[in-house]
Structures are given as structure tokens and as C-alpha cells.
Design a protein around this motif. Sequence first.
Motif, short mmCIF file in Angstrom:
data_model
loop_
_atom_site.label_atom_id
_atom_site.label_comp_id
_atom_site.label_asym_id
_atom_site.label_seq_id
_atom_site.Cartn_x
_atom_site.Cartn_y
_atom_site.Cartn_z
N LEU A 68 70.22 -66.99 -27.38
CA LEU A 68 69.39 -66.51 -28.48
C LEU A 68 70.25 -65.89 -29.58
CD1 LEU A 68 66.26 -65.85 -29.18
CD2 LEU A 68 66.90 -63.53 -28.52
N GLY A 70 68.35 -64.42 -32.35
CA GLY A 70 67.44 -63.29 -32.45
C GLY A 70 66.92 -62.95 -33.82
N LEU A 73 63.11 -63.78 -34.10
CA LEU A 73 62.32 -62.89 -33.26
C LEU A 73 62.19 -61.51 -33.90
CD1 LEU A 73 60.88 -62.35 -30.58
CD2 LEU A 73 63.10 -61.76 -29.60
N LEU A 77 58.68 -59.80 -35.40
CA LEU A 77 58.14 -58.65 -34.68
C LEU A 77 58.14 -57.38 -35.51
CD1 LEU A 77 59.57 -59.03 -31.05
CD2 LEU A 77 57.24 -59.48 -31.84
N THR A 140 52.06 -68.18 -33.26
CA THR A 140 53.01 -68.61 -32.24
C THR A 140 53.70 -69.91 -32.64
OG1 THR A 140 51.63 -67.57 -30.54
CG2 THR A 140 53.29 -69.13 -29.79
N SER A 143 56.15 -69.24 -35.34
CA SER A 143 57.33 -68.58 -34.77
C SER A 143 58.28 -69.61 -34.16
CB SER A 143 56.90 -67.57 -33.69
OG SER A 143 56.06 -66.57 -34.22
N ALA A 147 62.03 -70.23 -35.73
CA ALA A 147 63.21 -69.99 -34.90
C ALA A 147 64.04 -71.26 -34.73
CB ALA A 147 62.77 -69.46 -33.54
N GLU A 190 66.08 -71.33 -28.58
CA GLU A 190 65.74 -70.17 -29.40
C GLU A 190 64.26 -70.16 -29.75
OE1 GLU A 190 67.02 -66.98 -32.35
OE2 GLU A 190 68.35 -68.19 -31.12
N THR A 194 61.56 -67.31 -28.60
CA THR A 194 60.88 -66.57 -29.67
C THR A 194 59.37 -66.73 -29.59
OG1 THR A 194 62.80 -66.86 -31.13
CG2 THR A 194 60.70 -66.31 -32.18
N THR A 197 57.95 -64.86 -26.54
CA THR A 197 57.96 -63.40 -26.71
C THR A 197 56.91 -62.95 -27.70
OG1 THR A 197 60.35 -63.39 -26.25
CG2 THR A 197 59.41 -61.42 -27.26
N VAL A 198 56.85 -63.62 -28.86
CA VAL A 198 55.84 -63.26 -29.87
C VAL A 198 54.44 -63.48 -29.29
CG1 VAL A 198 54.87 -63.88 -32.11
CG2 VAL A 198 57.35 -63.72 -31.83
#
Length: 351
Positions: A68, A70, A73, A77, A140, A143, A147, A190, A194, A197-198
Motif C-alpha cells: 500500500l 496509502g 486511503l 478518510l 466504495t 475509492s 486508489a 492498493e 482502500t 477499508t473505506v
Amino acid sequence: MHVPDGFINVPVSAAAGVVAAGAVAVSLKGARRELDERTAPLAGLVAAFIFAVQMLNFPVAAGTSGHLLGGALAAILVGPFTGVLCVSVVLLMQGVLFADGGLTALGVNISDMAIVTTVVAYLVFRGLVKVLPRGRRSITVASFVAALLSVPAAAVAFTFLYALGGTTDVSIGKVATAMVGVHVLIGIGEAAITALTVGAVIAVRPDLVYGARGLTQPLKLRVAGELVDAPAAEPAPAAARSTRPVWIAGIVASLVLAGFVSFYASADPDGLEKVAHDKGIDKKAEEHATADSPLADYGVKDITDTRVSGGLAGVIGVGVTVVAGSAVFWVLRRRRTDDSSATAVPESEQV
């Protein structure tokens, strides 16, 4: 994609350092607008989580791994300005404590891994959420795509910097083809991390996702055969809006990932290491200034058990990163509060 010392010459490294310093200064100012009562407590956690997940190299091709970056992300966030700071804190901790990424190349790494990834990802994300249906699923999906594109964008940025100041005579076309090719594959990993997690945060606390604010579809009710917006719900009690459960869950997950799961990460060289070795970019690589650090190469010096050494280094890294990041963001949040108080008009002066 951590660039070591010696890959890029001194003039270009210095110029990248100036760009990085300027971007961090702008981000410090911009983050004061983003760090509210929801974002501020989580910003340090986001930095620690990125540090932890970066230890989890995953295989992407024969003999190559990725991890990752990041930027996407963090931007989604906690906001783009705060996101730049989150990734910059991670890179600083990695360079100083773990000998990962050259110190003279810190400006290159911040420009490439913090600025480019965050800016590209957030622009793509904002563009997609404007055209996609308003809802959590669209966030999502946006995202994932943001990413995915941010990683090859960083590979292009590295190639550009190498074209300006590379220390070896290697065809830029070959470097670009190799870097973009492998990092498109890394970008898939990635994107998956991401989006997952999101999506996980949105599922439990959509109000904590900076990029999701104001984008969720209002609840509809059918009245007399027509769909109308439902009345807005009463604000939840302060206790119900606490970020503490999310913070605890996030820090526990980070510690588990860095302290235990990282042992099972791929040992293959990452995308830049592989390309550098195959194309000869690393011929003038220099030993890291903190190569003798007690935590160099993500292991604790004098601990011979590899599992214990790596796990302990990961736990220390998560702890140091969350403390350093939280301190920075607490100061910025405090300054925002102080500025708001200073500009408020006293009641006695109001007309």
C-alpha cells in the motif's frame, strides 16, 4: 516505492525537497480546516494504519511484490490536506527509524508517495462521486478507482524525476514501461485494500469518512403514492458519536497487522526495487544514513528470532507513528480552535 539515497542526484533531490516542504506547509494550513471533532482523533490512527499495512507486501508478479502507498486511503478518510500529512509522517518515521527510503531522498518520496498519490486519488474520487449515484456503494467504487489510478501516477512521477536527475544512464522509455507496468498491478492491490477499508468504516460510521460527507442518499418514505425525503433524524447523543470504539478497533487492527500478519508478507522485492535491479538504476545506490538504527530493516537489533524481531519492530513503528501523527494533528486542531475563538465577536460588541 521508497526511493533510496543515490537514485536521484543532489540538485533534483533538493528541488523535490523544496516542493515537498511547500506542499507540507500548504497542507498544514489546509488541514486546519479539515480537522474537526470527527477527523482530528482519527488522523493519527490513519497514519499508523498506513504504516502497518505498508509492512504487508503482497505478490503481484513473478519475483515482485507490492504494498500500500496509502495516499488515496488517507485522502478519502480524513481529507486531502490531512492525507498528505498522514503519509508524510509515515515516510518520516520509516526513513529515520527503519532505514526505509533515503534521507536525502525524503523530499522525492514525499513528493511522489504523499503528494502525487493523494492529489490524483482525491481528484479522481471527487470526479466520480459527482457522476455516480449518491450512495455508500458509489463511494466504495470511487475509492477503488481512485486508489487504482494513484499508484501508476506515482510511478510516472518517479520516472519524471529520474529523467531529470537519474544517476545512471538508463533508457527512460524502459524505466517508464517497467515502472508503470508493474505498478498497475500493484495498484489493483492498493485499490482492494482502500475500498475494503473505506467500505468497512462507512458500514459502521459513515460520518467519519471525509469523502462521504453529504453524499449519502437520504431516506425516502412513500406518502400518498409518492416518494418524499424522510425527516432528518435527531442528532445522536455525544456518547453515541464517540470515535473511541473506531479508534480502538483501528489501533488493535494496526498492531495485529504490523506485529503478527507482517511475518507472512511476501519477501520478494517491491516494484521499484525490482525495476531498479533489472534496469541497473541501483548501481549508484548509497547505504542509508541510519543503516545502524536499532530498528533498521524492520527488525529489532540483537533479537535473533526473526518473527519476534519483526513483530516487535512493527508494534514499535505503529506506536511511534500514532503518537507522532496524533501530536501533529492535535496541535493543528488546537490552533484551529484558538483561531476561531480569536475571531469570534464578543457578545458585548454585537449589535
